[in-house]
Design an enzyme around this catalytic site. Structure first.
Site, PDB file in Angstrom:
ATOM      1  N   CYS A  17     -20.259 -10.122  35.418  1.00 33.49           N
ATOM      2  CA  CYS A  17     -19.276  -9.058  35.156  1.00 33.49           C
ATOM      3  C   CYS A  17     -20.054  -7.757  34.965  1.00 33.49           C
ATOM      4  CB  CYS A  17     -18.397  -9.398  33.953  1.00 33.49           C
ATOM      5  SG  CYS A  17     -19.278  -9.629  32.406  1.00 33.49           S
ATOM      6  N   ASN A  20     -21.666  -8.217  30.696  1.00 36.09           N
ATOM      7  CA  ASN A  20     -22.141  -9.557  30.292  1.00 36.09           C
ATOM      8  C   ASN A  20     -21.902  -9.826  28.808  1.00 36.09           C
ATOM      9  OD1 ASN A  20     -25.292 -11.437  30.263  1.00 36.09           O
ATOM     10  ND2 ASN A  20     -23.274 -12.139  30.781  1.00 36.09           N
ATOM     11  N   CYS A  22     -18.157  -9.933  27.769  1.00 36.64           N
ATOM     12  CA  CYS A  22     -16.763 -10.439  27.657  1.00 36.64           C
ATOM     13  C   CYS A  22     -16.468 -11.515  28.699  1.00 36.64           C
ATOM     14  CB  CYS A  22     -15.754  -9.298  27.807  1.00 36.64           C
ATOM     15  SG  CYS A  22     -15.956  -7.959  26.618  1.00 36.64           S
ATOM     16  N   ARG A  23     -16.272 -11.109  29.960  1.00 42.69           N
ATOM     17  CA  ARG A  23     -15.761 -12.057  30.963  1.00 42.69           C
ATOM     18  C   ARG A  23     -16.784 -13.101  31.384  1.00 42.69           C
ATOM     19  NH1 ARG A  23     -13.936  -7.401  34.926  1.00 42.69           N
ATOM     20  NH2 ARG A  23     -15.740  -6.505  33.842  1.00 42.69           N
ATOM     21  N   SER A  24     -17.997 -12.668  31.771  1.00 44.36           N
ATOM     22  CA  SER A  24     -18.932 -13.664  32.313  1.00 44.36           C
ATOM     23  C   SER A  24     -19.454 -14.643  31.246  1.00 44.36           C
ATOM     24  CB  SER A  24     -20.075 -13.012  33.107  1.00 44.36           C
ATOM     25  OG  SER A  24     -20.848 -12.153  32.322  1.00 44.36           O
ATOM     26  N   ASP A 134     -10.734  -6.366  33.273  1.00 46.38           N
ATOM     27  CA  ASP A 134     -11.677  -6.006  32.211  1.00 46.38           C
ATOM     28  C   ASP A 134     -10.914  -5.881  30.886  1.00 46.38           C
ATOM     29  OD1 ASP A 134     -13.408  -4.754  30.503  1.00 46.38           O
ATOM     30  OD2 ASP A 134     -14.002  -3.178  31.910  1.00 46.38           O
TER      31      ASP A 134
HETATM   32  P1  4NP Z   1     -17.424  -7.326  30.572  1.00 36.53           P
HETATM   33  O1  4NP Z   1     -16.633  -6.194  29.735  1.00 36.53           O
HETATM   34  O2  4NP Z   1     -17.867  -6.652  31.858  1.00 36.53           O
HETATM   35  O3  4NP Z   1     -16.383  -8.373  30.800  1.00 36.53           O
HETATM   36  O4  4NP Z   1     -18.571  -7.768  29.706  1.00 36.53           O
HETATM   37  C1  4NP Z   1     -17.126  -4.914  29.502  1.00 36.53           C
HETATM   38  C2  4NP Z   1     -18.077  -4.721  28.531  1.00 36.53           C
HETATM   39  C3  4NP Z   1     -18.546  -3.438  28.276  1.00 36.53           C
HETATM   40  C4  4NP Z   1     -18.052  -2.365  28.992  1.00 36.53           C
HETATM   41  C5  4NP Z   1     -17.098  -2.566  29.980  1.00 36.53           C
HETATM   42  C6  4NP Z   1     -16.647  -3.854  30.240  1.00 36.53           C
HETATM   43  N1  4NP Z   1     -18.505  -1.044  28.709  1.00 36.53           N
HETATM   44  O5  4NP Z   1     -18.013  -0.101  29.330  1.00 36.53           O
HETATM   45  O6  4NP Z   1     -19.408  -0.881  27.864  1.00 36.53           O
END
Ligand code: 4NP
Length: 167
Positions: A17, A20, A22-24, A134
Site C-alpha cells: 500500500c 505500510n 494500514c491496508r498492507s 485508503d
Molecule cells: P496505508 O494508509 O497506505 O494503507 O498504510 C496510509 C497511511 C499513511 C498515509 C496515507 C495512507 N499518509 O498519508 O501518511
C-alpha cells in the site's frame, strides 16, 4: 505467478500500500492467519511494504490493529519501503489501489515483472472498483471495510494458490 509450490521452494507474497501501516499490514496479517489455519505455513513467505517512506519502522496503525484484534489476528509489521530488488524476490506482489500499482510498475524499468504485480481485488469475489480504499484519514467504518474486503480477497487468493501446492 503460477508455479509449483513446495516446502523447498516456498511461495513469496508481498502486499503493498502507500504507508505500510494500514491496508498492507492488515492483508499480511489476514493471509498469514489463513495460511496458519490451513496448516500451510511451510509453503509461504508473507510480507508487506509501502510505496512511500512516510512511516518507516512504525507498527501498524492502532485502528488497523484494533480491527484485526477483534477477529483474533495480531499485526506484527514494522513499516518498510518497497524496493526495486523486491520485484525479483517475490512471486506475487499485490497492490491495494491503482496508484500503488502504477508506482510498482514504474519500479520495474524493463517491464519484466508485469505478470507478478496485480491488484489484490482481482481476487475479490465482489471486486467493485478494484481498489481497497485508503482508510487513513477516515473513521473506524473505513478500517472495518478494509478488513472485510481483504478477508474476502485473501481467502480467494489462498484458495487459488493452494491448488499449486505439491505436498
Ligand atoms: P496505508 O494508509 O497506505 O494503507 O498504510 C496510509 C497511511 C499513511 C498515509 C496515507 C495512507 N499518509 O498519508 O501518511
Amino acid at each position: 505467478m503460477k508455479r509449483p509450490i513446495t516446502k523447498e521452494d516456498p511461495y513469496n507474497v508481498c502486499f503493498v500500500c502507500l504507508g505500510n501501516i494500514c491496508r498492507s499490514p492488515t492483508a499480511e496479517g489476514i493471509f498469514q492467519h489463513l495460511v496458519n489455519e490451513r496448516k500451510l505455513s511451510p509453503y509461504f513467505f508473507i510480507d508487506s511494504a509501502g510505496t512511500s517512506a512516510y512511516h518507516i519502522d512504525e507498527p501498524a496503525n492502532s485502528k488497523s490493529q484494533w480491527t484485526a484484534d477483534q477477529h483474533g489476528i495480531k499485526l506484527h509489521s514494522r513499516a518498510r519501503r518497497f524496493e526495486a530488488t523486491d520485484l525479483d524476490e517475490f512471486d506475487l506482489i499485490l497492490a491495494m489501489d491503482q496508484e500503488n500499482l502504477r508506482n510498482l510498475r514504474k519500479l520495474s524499468r524493463n517491464g519484466q515483472h508485469t505478470e507478478k504485480i496485480k491488484l489484490i481485488r482481482n481476487f475479490d469475489p465482489q471486486p467493485e472498483d478494484g481498489e481497497v480504499p485508503d482508510p487513513y484519514y477516515g473513521g473506524m467504518n473505513g478500517f472495518q471495510n478494509v478488513f472485510n474486503v481483504l478477508k474476502r480477497s485473501c481467502e480467494s487468493l489462498l484458495d487459488e494458490l493452494e491448488g499449486l501446492i505439491e505436498k
